[in-house]
Motif scaffolding. Structure first.
Motif, PDB file in Angstrom:
ATOM      1  N   HIS A 143      42.413  44.664  39.134  1.00 53.75           N
ATOM      2  CA  HIS A 143      41.776  43.520  38.478  1.00 53.75           C
ATOM      3  C   HIS A 143      41.537  42.380  39.461  1.00 53.75           C
ATOM      4  O   HIS A 143      40.588  41.609  39.339  1.00 53.75           O
ATOM      5  CB  HIS A 143      42.580  43.052  37.258  1.00 53.75           C
ATOM      6  N   ARG A 144      42.392  42.333  40.464  1.00 55.59           N
ATOM      7  CA  ARG A 144      42.250  41.351  41.538  1.00 55.59           C
ATOM      8  C   ARG A 144      40.831  41.337  42.129  1.00 55.59           C
ATOM      9  O   ARG A 144      40.275  40.284  42.418  1.00 55.59           O
ATOM     10  CB  ARG A 144      43.278  41.746  42.609  1.00 55.59           C
ATOM     11  N   ASP A 145      40.249  42.538  42.314  1.00 53.44           N
ATOM     12  CA  ASP A 145      38.912  42.615  42.913  1.00 53.44           C
ATOM     13  C   ASP A 145      37.883  41.908  42.030  1.00 53.44           C
ATOM     14  O   ASP A 145      36.973  41.252  42.527  1.00 53.44           O
ATOM     15  CB  ASP A 145      38.514  44.089  43.130  1.00 53.44           C
ATOM     16  N   VAL A 146      38.067  42.065  40.725  1.00 54.62           N
ATOM     17  CA  VAL A 146      37.142  41.405  39.776  1.00 54.62           C
ATOM     18  C   VAL A 146      37.361  39.891  39.807  1.00 54.62           C
ATOM     19  O   VAL A 146      36.406  39.114  39.867  1.00 54.62           O
ATOM     20  CB  VAL A 146      37.347  41.962  38.343  1.00 54.62           C
ATOM     21  N   TRP A 147      38.650  39.483  39.800  1.00 54.93           N
ATOM     22  CA  TRP A 147      38.935  38.026  39.867  1.00 54.93           C
ATOM     23  C   TRP A 147      38.268  37.430  41.119  1.00 54.93           C
ATOM     24  O   TRP A 147      37.724  36.340  41.080  1.00 54.93           O
ATOM     25  CB  TRP A 147      40.435  37.729  39.943  1.00 54.93           C
ATOM     26  N   ILE A 148      38.327  38.167  42.234  1.00 55.70           N
ATOM     27  CA  ILE A 148      37.765  37.640  43.492  1.00 55.70           C
ATOM     28  C   ILE A 148      36.256  37.421  43.363  1.00 55.70           C
ATOM     29  O   ILE A 148      35.742  36.370  43.747  1.00 55.70           O
ATOM     30  CB  ILE A 148      38.091  38.583  44.677  1.00 55.70           C
ATOM     31  N   THR A 149      35.556  38.403  42.783  1.00 56.87           N
ATOM     32  CA  THR A 149      34.092  38.234  42.682  1.00 56.87           C
ATOM     33  C   THR A 149      33.738  37.031  41.810  1.00 56.87           C
ATOM     34  O   THR A 149      32.668  36.465  41.935  1.00 56.87           O
ATOM     35  CB  THR A 149      33.397  39.493  42.094  1.00 56.87           C
ATOM     36  N   LYS A 150      34.653  36.642  40.938  1.00 61.01           N
ATOM     37  CA  LYS A 150      34.402  35.496  40.058  1.00 61.01           C
ATOM     38  C   LYS A 150      34.905  34.176  40.659  1.00 61.01           C
ATOM     39  O   LYS A 150      34.835  33.133  40.025  1.00 61.01           O
ATOM     40  CB  LYS A 150      35.098  35.712  38.711  1.00 61.01           C
ATOM     41  N   GLY A 151      35.495  34.261  41.849  1.00 55.09           N
ATOM     42  CA  GLY A 151      35.991  33.044  42.492  1.00 55.09           C
ATOM     43  C   GLY A 151      37.352  32.614  41.969  1.00 55.09           C
ATOM     44  O   GLY A 151      37.823  31.514  42.273  1.00 55.09           O
ATOM     45  N   MET A 152      38.031  33.496  41.193  1.00 55.54           N
ATOM     46  CA  MET A 152      39.318  33.119  40.589  1.00 55.54           C
ATOM     47  C   MET A 152      40.475  33.641  41.446  1.00 55.54           C
ATOM     48  O   MET A 152      41.347  34.350  40.951  1.00 55.54           O
ATOM     49  CB  MET A 152      39.399  33.678  39.172  1.00 55.54           C
ATOM     50  N   TYR A 153      40.457  33.332  42.735  1.00 55.59           N
ATOM     51  CA  TYR A 153      41.499  33.805  43.638  1.00 55.59           C
ATOM     52  C   TYR A 153      41.525  32.867  44.836  1.00 55.59           C
ATOM     53  O   TYR A 153      40.464  32.415  45.278  1.00 55.59           O
ATOM     54  CB  TYR A 153      41.163  35.240  44.095  1.00 55.59           C
ATOM     55  N   PRO A 154      42.724  32.560  45.366  1.00 53.13           N
ATOM     56  CA  PRO A 154      42.749  31.635  46.498  1.00 53.13           C
ATOM     57  C   PRO A 154      42.224  32.289  47.783  1.00 53.13           C
ATOM     58  O   PRO A 154      42.337  33.504  47.948  1.00 53.13           O
ATOM     59  CB  PRO A 154      44.243  31.286  46.632  1.00 53.13           C
TER      60      PRO A 154
END
Ligand SMILES: NC(=O)c1ccc[n+]([C@@H]2O[C@H](COP(=O)([O-])OP(=O)(O)OC[C@H]3O[C@@H](n4cnc5c(N)ncnc54)[C@H](OP(=O)(O)O)[C@@H]3O)[C@@H](O)[C@H]2O)c1
Length: 317
Positions: free
Chosen positions: A39-50
Protein backbone atom coordinates in the motif's frame (compact mmCIF):
# COMPACT_ATOMS: atom_id res chain seq x y z
CA UNK A 1 16.47 -0.84 -18.67
CA UNK A 2 12.72 -0.52 -18.07
CA UNK A 3 11.38 0.66 -14.71
CA UNK A 4 8.17 1.97 -13.12
CA UNK A 5 8.87 5.44 -11.82
CA UNK A 6 6.94 8.21 -10.17
CA UNK A 7 7.24 11.13 -12.58
CA UNK A 8 5.07 13.50 -10.61
CA UNK A 9 3.14 13.18 -7.34
CA UNK A 10 -0.56 12.71 -8.12
CA UNK A 11 0.07 11.03 -11.52
CA UNK A 12 -0.03 7.28 -12.20
CA UNK A 13 3.27 5.38 -12.28
CA UNK A 14 4.93 5.28 -15.69
CA UNK A 15 7.06 2.66 -17.40
CA UNK A 16 10.18 4.49 -18.50
CA UNK A 17 13.62 3.75 -19.88
CA UNK A 18 16.24 4.50 -17.21
CA UNK A 19 19.99 4.00 -16.88
CA UNK A 20 21.25 0.62 -15.70
CA UNK A 21 22.26 0.75 -12.03
CA UNK A 22 25.96 1.18 -11.40
CA UNK A 23 27.63 -1.49 -9.24
CA UNK A 24 29.03 0.06 -6.07
CA UNK A 25 31.40 -1.41 -3.54
CA UNK A 26 29.66 -3.94 -1.29
CA UNK A 27 26.65 -4.05 -3.65
CA UNK A 28 25.51 -6.61 -6.21
CA UNK A 29 23.39 -6.12 -9.28
CA UNK A 30 20.43 -8.48 -9.12
CA UNK A 31 18.42 -9.28 -12.25
CA UNK A 32 14.88 -8.91 -10.93
CA UNK A 33 12.33 -11.53 -11.99
CA UNK A 34 9.30 -10.32 -10.03
CA UNK A 35 8.20 -7.73 -7.49
CA UNK A 36 5.01 -6.96 -5.57
CA UNK A 37 2.96 -3.94 -4.55
CA UNK A 38 2.47 -2.67 -1.03
CA UNK A 39 0.00 0.00 0.00
CA UNK A 40 3.02 2.20 0.58
CA UNK A 41 3.56 2.39 -3.20
CA UNK A 42 0.05 3.77 -3.66
CA UNK A 43 0.48 6.27 -0.79
CA UNK A 44 3.70 7.48 -2.49
CA UNK A 45 2.02 8.15 -5.84
CA UNK A 46 -0.52 10.26 -3.97
CA UNK A 47 2.15 12.25 -2.14
CA UNK A 48 1.13 10.76 1.24
CA UNK A 49 4.64 9.71 2.29
CA UNK A 50 7.66 11.61 3.61
CA UNK A 51 10.74 12.26 1.45
CA UNK A 52 9.23 11.58 -1.98
CA UNK A 53 11.77 11.96 -4.78
CA UNK A 54 10.18 12.42 -8.20
CA UNK A 55 11.79 10.18 -10.84
CA UNK A 56 12.63 7.43 -8.32
CA UNK A 57 11.92 3.78 -9.09
CA UNK A 58 9.19 2.43 -6.79
CA UNK A 59 8.91 -1.05 -5.29
CA UNK A 60 10.02 -2.65 -2.02
CA UNK A 61 9.52 -6.35 -2.78
CA UNK A 62 11.82 -8.11 -5.17
CA UNK A 63 13.16 -11.51 -6.14
CA UNK A 64 15.65 -12.28 -8.84
CA UNK A 65 18.83 -14.03 -9.86
CA UNK A 66 22.40 -13.41 -8.79
CA UNK A 67 25.18 -15.68 -10.09
CA UNK A 68 22.63 -18.42 -10.86
CA UNK A 69 21.13 -18.26 -7.32
CA UNK A 70 17.43 -17.43 -6.80
CA UNK A 71 17.48 -14.57 -4.31
CA UNK A 72 15.00 -12.56 -2.24
CA UNK A 73 15.68 -9.02 -0.98
CA UNK A 74 15.17 -7.60 2.50
CA UNK A 75 13.53 -4.19 1.93
CA UNK A 76 14.42 -2.81 5.38
CA UNK A 77 17.71 -0.95 4.95
CA UNK A 78 20.00 0.01 7.88
CA UNK A 79 17.83 -1.20 10.78
CA UNK A 80 20.87 -0.92 13.05
CA UNK A 81 21.97 -2.73 16.19
CA UNK A 82 18.93 -2.20 18.41
CA UNK A 83 16.32 -4.94 17.98
CA UNK A 84 13.75 -2.76 19.79
CA UNK A 85 13.67 0.03 17.23
CA UNK A 86 15.14 0.98 13.86
CA UNK A 87 18.00 3.49 13.58
CA UNK A 88 17.38 7.11 12.57
CA UNK A 89 18.71 6.46 9.08
CA UNK A 90 16.51 3.38 8.53
CA UNK A 91 15.04 3.40 5.05
CA UNK A 92 12.64 1.28 3.01
CA UNK A 93 13.73 0.07 -0.40
CA UNK A 94 11.80 1.90 -3.13
CA UNK A 95 11.80 5.56 -1.99
CA UNK A 96 13.89 7.61 -1.93
CA UNK A 97 16.41 4.89 -2.89
CA UNK A 98 15.53 3.20 -6.21
CA UNK A 99 13.34 0.12 -5.76
CA UNK A 100 12.37 -3.16 -7.36
CA UNK A 101 9.90 -2.22 -10.11
CA UNK A 102 12.74 -2.49 -12.63
CA UNK A 103 14.72 -5.02 -14.58
CA UNK A 104 17.82 -4.68 -12.37
CA UNK A 105 18.69 -3.32 -8.95
CA UNK A 106 21.97 -2.53 -7.21
CA UNK A 107 21.65 -3.48 -3.53
CA UNK A 108 24.07 -3.98 -0.61
CA UNK A 109 25.00 -7.64 -0.27
CA UNK A 110 23.70 -7.94 3.30
CA UNK A 111 20.11 -7.56 2.07
CA UNK A 112 20.34 -10.48 -0.37
CA UNK A 113 19.07 -13.87 0.89
CA UNK A 114 18.40 -17.26 -0.70
CA UNK A 115 14.79 -17.54 -1.81
CA UNK A 116 12.86 -20.29 0.05
CA UNK A 117 12.92 -23.23 -2.35
CA UNK A 118 9.28 -24.28 -1.98
CA UNK A 119 8.06 -20.96 -3.42
CA UNK A 120 7.39 -20.01 -7.01
CA UNK A 121 8.86 -16.73 -8.25
CA UNK A 122 5.47 -15.02 -7.82
CA UNK A 123 4.94 -16.38 -4.29
CA UNK A 124 8.44 -15.36 -3.25
CA UNK A 125 7.94 -11.84 -4.67
CA UNK A 126 4.86 -11.49 -2.47
CA UNK A 127 6.77 -12.19 0.73
CA UNK A 128 9.37 -9.60 1.78
CA UNK A 129 7.80 -6.38 3.13
CA UNK A 130 4.40 -7.75 4.13
CA UNK A 131 5.84 -10.99 5.52
CA UNK A 132 8.44 -9.11 7.53
CA UNK A 133 5.89 -6.64 8.93
CA UNK A 134 3.46 -9.43 9.85
CA UNK A 135 6.21 -11.51 11.46
CA UNK A 136 7.49 -8.69 13.65
CA UNK A 137 4.09 -7.47 14.82
CA UNK A 138 2.81 -10.98 15.54
CA UNK A 139 5.93 -12.67 16.88
CA UNK A 140 8.47 -10.09 18.04
CA UNK A 141 6.05 -7.45 19.34
CA UNK A 142 2.96 -9.42 20.46
CA UNK A 143 4.96 -12.56 21.37
CA UNK A 144 2.09 -14.69 20.09
CA UNK A 145 1.97 -18.28 21.36
CA UNK A 146 0.16 -21.31 20.00
CA UNK A 147 -2.42 -21.11 22.82
CA UNK A 148 -3.44 -17.54 21.95
CA UNK A 149 -6.73 -16.63 20.34
CA UNK A 150 -5.92 -14.12 17.60
CA UNK A 151 -8.02 -11.60 15.65
CA UNK A 152 -6.61 -10.08 12.44
CA UNK A 153 -8.56 -7.11 11.08
CA UNK A 154 -8.93 -6.43 7.35
CA UNK A 155 -7.83 -9.88 6.26
CA UNK A 156 -7.68 -8.90 2.58
CA UNK A 157 -4.59 -6.75 3.24
CA UNK A 158 -1.16 -7.96 2.24
CA UNK A 159 0.31 -7.82 5.76
CA UNK A 160 -2.91 -8.98 7.41
CA UNK A 161 -3.08 -12.12 5.34
CA UNK A 162 0.46 -13.09 6.32
CA UNK A 163 -0.49 -12.50 9.96
CA UNK A 164 -3.39 -14.94 9.45
CA UNK A 165 -1.15 -17.55 7.78
CA UNK A 166 1.62 -17.21 10.40
CA UNK A 167 -0.82 -17.42 13.34
CA UNK A 168 -2.55 -20.46 11.81
CA UNK A 169 0.86 -22.11 11.27
CA UNK A 170 1.71 -21.41 14.90
CA UNK A 171 -1.43 -23.30 15.94
CA UNK A 172 -3.50 -20.37 17.20
CA UNK A 173 -7.28 -20.06 16.89
CA UNK A 174 -7.52 -17.26 14.36
CA UNK A 175 -10.47 -15.01 13.50
CA UNK A 176 -10.60 -12.20 10.94
CA UNK A 177 -12.58 -9.14 9.95
CA UNK A 178 -13.17 -7.93 6.40
CA UNK A 179 -15.48 -5.80 4.31
CA UNK A 180 -16.22 -8.89 2.21
CA UNK A 181 -17.89 -12.24 3.03
CA UNK A 182 -15.90 -13.76 0.18
CA UNK A 183 -12.59 -12.70 1.76
CA UNK A 184 -13.73 -14.09 5.14
CA UNK A 185 -14.56 -17.41 3.45
CA UNK A 186 -11.09 -17.44 1.81
CA UNK A 187 -9.43 -16.79 5.17
CA UNK A 188 -11.41 -19.67 6.67
CA UNK A 189 -10.20 -21.89 3.82
CA UNK A 190 -6.66 -20.97 4.92
CA UNK A 191 -7.35 -22.14 8.46
CA UNK A 192 -9.09 -19.22 10.20
CA UNK A 193 -11.96 -20.30 12.47
CA UNK A 194 -14.36 -17.56 11.39
CA UNK A 195 -14.81 -13.88 10.71
CA UNK A 196 -16.88 -10.73 11.04
CA UNK A 197 -17.91 -8.22 8.41
CA UNK A 198 -16.85 -4.75 9.58
CA UNK A 199 -19.27 -3.07 7.16
CA UNK A 200 -21.78 -3.82 9.91
CA UNK A 201 -20.56 -1.16 12.34
CA UNK A 202 -21.79 -3.14 15.34
CA UNK A 203 -19.89 -6.33 14.37
CA UNK A 204 -17.91 -6.32 17.62
CA UNK A 205 -21.10 -6.68 19.69
CA UNK A 206 -21.55 -10.27 18.54
CA UNK A 207 -17.94 -11.18 19.40
CA UNK A 208 -16.94 -13.01 22.55
CA UNK A 209 -14.62 -10.87 24.67
CA UNK A 210 -11.66 -13.18 24.63
CA UNK A 211 -8.90 -12.31 22.20
CA UNK A 212 -5.35 -12.61 23.52
CA UNK A 213 -3.85 -10.90 20.48
CA UNK A 214 -5.34 -8.49 17.93
CA UNK A 215 -3.43 -7.38 14.82
CA UNK A 216 -4.75 -4.18 13.24
CA UNK A 217 -3.76 -1.68 10.55
CA UNK A 218 -6.99 0.27 10.22
CA UNK A 219 -6.86 2.45 13.37
CA UNK A 220 -9.45 5.25 13.20
CA UNK A 221 -12.68 5.53 15.14
CA UNK A 222 -13.39 1.79 15.21
CA UNK A 223 -10.13 0.96 17.05
CA UNK A 224 -11.85 1.71 20.39
CA UNK A 225 -14.08 -1.35 19.86
CA UNK A 226 -11.09 -3.70 19.61
CA UNK A 227 -10.27 -2.95 23.23
CA UNK A 228 -13.71 -4.14 24.26
CA UNK A 229 -13.19 -7.59 22.77
CA UNK A 230 -9.75 -8.19 24.32
CA UNK A 231 -9.10 -10.55 27.19
CA UNK A 232 -7.49 -8.88 30.21
CA UNK A 233 -3.73 -8.89 29.59
CA UNK A 234 -4.18 -8.88 25.80
CA UNK A 235 -1.77 -7.37 23.26
CA UNK A 236 -2.96 -5.28 20.32
CA UNK A 237 -0.25 -4.98 17.67
CA UNK A 238 -0.67 -2.33 14.98
CA UNK A 239 1.39 -1.29 12.00
CA UNK A 240 -0.88 1.01 9.99
CA UNK A 241 -3.50 3.73 10.28
CA UNK A 242 -5.56 3.38 7.12
CA UNK A 243 -8.56 5.05 8.83
CA UNK A 244 -6.50 7.73 10.60
CA UNK A 245 -6.34 8.78 14.25
CA UNK A 246 -7.76 6.81 17.15
CA UNK A 247 -10.88 8.30 18.70
CA UNK A 248 -12.53 7.90 22.10
CA UNK A 249 -9.94 5.49 23.49
CA UNK A 250 -10.95 4.71 27.04
CA UNK A 251 -7.84 4.66 29.26
CA UNK A 252 -9.74 3.00 32.11
CA UNK A 253 -10.41 -0.04 29.92
CA UNK A 254 -6.72 -0.20 29.06
CA UNK A 255 -5.00 0.13 32.43
CA UNK A 256 -7.45 -1.80 34.57
CA UNK A 257 -7.39 -4.71 32.16
CA UNK A 258 -3.59 -4.52 31.61
CA UNK A 259 -3.90 -4.22 27.83
CA UNK A 260 -0.82 -3.38 25.74
CA UNK A 261 -1.04 -1.46 22.47
CA UNK A 262 2.15 -2.18 20.56
CA UNK A 263 3.26 -0.17 17.53
CA UNK A 264 5.33 -2.02 14.97
CA UNK A 265 7.15 -1.14 11.78
CA UNK A 266 8.68 -3.49 9.22
CA UNK A 267 11.37 -5.53 11.06
CA UNK A 268 15.05 -5.96 11.83
CA UNK A 269 17.49 -8.11 9.86
CA UNK A 270 16.99 -10.75 12.56
CA UNK A 271 13.20 -10.56 12.07
CA UNK A 272 13.73 -11.03 8.32
CA UNK A 273 15.94 -14.10 8.85
CA UNK A 274 13.47 -15.53 11.38
CA UNK A 275 10.55 -14.86 9.02
CA UNK A 276 12.27 -16.68 6.13
CA UNK A 277 13.06 -19.64 8.42
CA UNK A 278 9.45 -19.72 9.72
CA UNK A 279 8.04 -19.67 6.16
CA UNK A 280 10.46 -22.41 5.16
CA UNK A 281 9.81 -24.62 8.23
CA UNK A 282 6.03 -24.39 7.88
CA UNK A 283 6.12 -24.42 4.06
CA UNK A 284 3.87 -21.36 4.03
CA UNK A 285 2.86 -20.21 0.56
CA UNK A 286 2.06 -16.51 0.17
CA UNK A 287 -1.30 -15.84 -1.45
CA UNK A 288 -0.96 -14.16 -4.82
CA UNK A 289 -4.05 -12.21 -5.82
CA UNK A 290 -3.03 -11.35 -9.36
CA UNK A 291 0.00 -11.05 -11.61
CA UNK A 292 0.65 -8.14 -13.98
CA UNK A 293 3.59 -7.38 -16.25
CA UNK A 294 5.76 -4.30 -15.61
CA UNK A 295 4.06 -2.75 -18.66
CA UNK A 296 0.69 -3.18 -16.90
CA UNK A 297 2.01 -1.50 -13.73
CA UNK A 298 -0.61 1.25 -13.56
CA UNK A 299 -3.39 -1.38 -13.73
CA UNK A 300 -1.81 -3.17 -10.78
CA UNK A 301 -1.89 0.11 -8.82
CA UNK A 302 -5.57 0.59 -9.72
CA UNK A 303 -6.35 -2.89 -8.38
CA UNK A 304 -4.68 -2.12 -5.05
CA UNK A 305 -6.55 1.19 -4.76
CA UNK A 306 -9.87 -0.54 -5.47
CA UNK A 307 -9.19 -2.82 -2.47
CA UNK A 308 -10.83 -5.89 -3.99
CA UNK A 309 -7.65 -7.98 -3.84
CA UNK A 310 -7.12 -10.97 -1.59
CA UNK A 311 -3.40 -11.44 -1.18
CA UNK A 312 -0.56 -9.77 -2.97
CA UNK A 313 -0.52 -8.05 -6.34
CA UNK A 314 2.61 -9.22 -8.14
CA UNK A 315 4.52 -7.78 -11.10
CA UNK A 316 6.34 -10.30 -13.29
CA UNK A 317 9.26 -8.71 -15.07
N1 LIG B 1 4.41 -0.01 9.64
C1 LIG B 1 4.79 -0.79 8.64
O1 LIG B 1 5.92 -1.29 8.60
C2 LIG B 1 3.82 -1.10 7.56
C3 LIG B 1 4.12 -2.12 6.65
C4 LIG B 1 3.19 -2.45 5.69
C5 LIG B 1 1.99 -1.74 5.64
N2 LIG B 1 1.75 -0.72 6.50
C6 LIG B 1 0.47 0.01 6.47
O2 LIG B 1 -0.54 -0.93 6.79
C7 LIG B 1 -1.72 -0.66 6.02
C8 LIG B 1 -2.07 -1.89 5.19
O3 LIG B 1 -1.03 -2.10 4.27
P1 LIG B 1 -1.09 -3.29 3.18
O4 LIG B 1 0.05 -3.11 2.26
O5 LIG B 1 -1.32 -4.58 3.88
O6 LIG B 1 -2.39 -2.79 2.39
P2 LIG B 1 -3.48 -3.52 1.54
O7 LIG B 1 -2.92 -4.81 1.06
O8 LIG B 1 -4.00 -2.54 0.57
O9 LIG B 1 -4.57 -3.79 2.66
C9 LIG B 1 -5.39 -2.82 3.25
C10 LIG B 1 -6.45 -3.57 3.98
O10 LIG B 1 -7.00 -2.77 5.00
C11 LIG B 1 -8.24 -3.33 5.32
N3 LIG B 1 -9.18 -2.31 5.76
C12 LIG B 1 -9.67 -1.27 5.06
N4 LIG B 1 -10.59 -0.62 5.81
C13 LIG B 1 -10.67 -1.28 6.99
C14 LIG B 1 -11.46 -1.13 8.17
N5 LIG B 1 -12.37 -0.18 8.25
N6 LIG B 1 -11.29 -2.01 9.19
C15 LIG B 1 -10.39 -3.01 9.09
N7 LIG B 1 -9.64 -3.22 7.98
C16 LIG B 1 -9.78 -2.37 6.96
C17 LIG B 1 -8.78 -4.01 4.08
O11 LIG B 1 -9.19 -5.33 4.41
P3 LIG B 1 -10.43 -6.06 3.67
O12 LIG B 1 -10.15 -5.95 2.22
O13 LIG B 1 -10.38 -7.46 4.18
O14 LIG B 1 -11.68 -5.38 4.07
C18 LIG B 1 -7.63 -3.94 3.11
O15 LIG B 1 -7.40 -5.11 2.44
C19 LIG B 1 -1.39 0.59 5.19
O16 LIG B 1 -1.84 1.70 5.93
C20 LIG B 1 0.12 0.56 5.10
O17 LIG B 1 0.65 1.83 4.88
C21 LIG B 1 2.64 -0.40 7.46
Amino acid sequence: MKALTIEKVGSPVRLTEVDMPVKREGHSIVKLKASALNHRDVWITKGMYPGIKEGAILGSDGVGVLDGRNVILNPGLRWGENEAVQADDFEVLGMPVDGTFAEYISIPNEYIYDQPEHLSIEQAAALPLAGLTAYRVLMSRCQTKSTDKVLVTGTGGGVALFAVQFAVALGCDVYVTSRSEEKIAKAVALGAKGGYNYKDETWYKEVETNFDVIIDSAGGASFQHLIKICKPGARIGFYGATLGKYQNLNPQLLFWRQISILGSTMGSDQDFRNMLAFVDNHKIKPIVDSVFSLEEGSRAFERMEAGTQFGKIVLKH
